[in-house]
Write a protein that holds these residues in place. Structure first.
Motif, mmCIF file in Angstrom:
data_model
loop_
_atom_site.group_PDB
_atom_site.id
_atom_site.type_symbol
_atom_site.label_atom_id
_atom_site.label_comp_id
_atom_site.label_asym_id
_atom_site.label_seq_id
_atom_site.Cartn_x
_atom_site.Cartn_y
_atom_site.Cartn_z
ATOM 1 N N ASN A 1 0.824 -1.216 0.000
ATOM 2 C CA ASN A 1 0.000 0.000 0.000
ATOM 3 C C ASN A 1 0.857 1.265 0.000
ATOM 4 O O ASN A 1 0.397 2.316 -0.440
ATOM 5 C CB ASN A 1 -0.939 0.003 1.213
ATOM 6 N N CYS A 2 2.107 1.160 0.460
ATOM 7 C CA CYS A 2 2.973 2.339 0.442
ATOM 8 C C CYS A 2 3.269 2.769 -0.995
ATOM 9 O O CYS A 2 3.497 3.952 -1.261
ATOM 10 C CB CYS A 2 4.265 2.096 1.222
ATOM 11 N N THR B 1 1.119 2.469 -3.765
ATOM 12 C CA THR B 1 -0.023 3.189 -4.330
ATOM 13 C C THR B 1 -0.210 4.536 -3.624
ATOM 14 O O THR B 1 -0.569 5.524 -4.265
ATOM 15 C CB THR B 1 -1.305 2.341 -4.235
ATOM 16 N N GLN B 2 0.068 4.589 -2.323
ATOM 17 C CA GLN B 2 -0.034 5.853 -1.591
ATOM 18 C C GLN B 2 1.005 6.847 -2.088
ATOM 19 O O GLN B 2 0.725 8.030 -2.293
ATOM 20 C CB GLN B 2 0.144 5.606 -0.092
ATOM 21 N N TYR B 3 2.225 6.360 -2.321
ATOM 22 C CA TYR B 3 3.300 7.211 -2.808
ATOM 23 C C TYR B 3 2.959 7.763 -4.196
ATOM 24 O O TYR B 3 3.173 8.942 -4.480
ATOM 25 C CB TYR B 3 4.603 6.409 -2.858
ATOM 26 N N ASP C 1 0.286 10.443 -3.642
ATOM 27 C CA ASP C 1 0.830 11.644 -2.990
ATOM 28 C C ASP C 1 1.684 12.472 -3.936
ATOM 29 O O ASP C 1 1.781 13.689 -3.791
ATOM 30 C CB ASP C 1 1.675 11.255 -1.775
#
Length: 196
Positions: A133-134, A136-138, A141
């Protein structure tokens, strides 16, 4: 351990030409691959029927490489071997490598003319847990859009396979039982690491 050299690389195990052709044909926009059903108008007046969309190039490709604590040197070598195979096959306009574990810890961008040196100049970094998930979050962002994401991992993810808005192809090492709930996948064997 030292840096990886080209001599350490293996031949890719995956026939990326076949895998990516099918992946792009089924998940990416239809403009990337030839279609004779829509002739290219530019050539019709000359009496030449050419397929439209004759280019097989892809735009930006993200290669998200798992460098969490469970990834050993031989597995990383295998990942970079597959990365070279991918670049040599599809010649993307741009490759963005994201190194990730519980966070994205490396972000490297290579233009098409830099792809040959990617494997020797990349600086893998990592450690920690494995939470895709880091990635897709990155991407969200940092407003990163790409034609597709290829995620190289041992498939030992503690927070699921993630929510993807970009087509995702998983390259899973030494973990035949891992079957992603999203995207398409291929398996490789590294002969090392902690995989099953």
């Amino acid at each position: 351990s030292g840096d990886l050299g080209l001599d350490d690389l293996l031949n890719p195990q995956v026939d990326w030409r076949e895998v990516l052709r099918e992946f792009v044909a089924t998940t990416c926009t239809g403009s990337d691959y030839s279609t004779w059903s829509r002739p290219n108008r530019r050539y019709i007046s000359a009496g030449v029927i050419m397929p439209s969309g004759i280019s097989e190039s892809v735009g930006e490709l993200i290669l998200a490489i798992d460098t969490s604590g469970s990834i050993g040197r031989s597995m990383l070598t295998s990942f970079l071997s597959e990365v070279r195979g991918i670049c040599n096959t599809v010649h993307p306009e741009r490759v963005r490598i994201l190194y990730w574990g519980s966070d994205v810890v490396g972000d490297e961008v290579y233009e098409v003319n830099e792809l040959d040196s990617l494997v020797t100049s990349t600086k893998p970094m990592g450690g920690g847990g494995t939470d895709v998930n880091c990635v897709t979050q990155y991407m969200a962002d940092n407003n990163i859009t790409a034609q597709a994401v290829i995620t190289l991992t041992d498939g030992d993810l503690y927070a699921g396979w993630g929510q993807w808005t970009t087509p995702v192809l998983w390259c899973i090492a030494d973990n035949k039982s891992a079957t992603p709930s999203v995207g398409k996948y291929v398996h490789i064997t590294t002969g090392g690491g902690y995989g099953v």
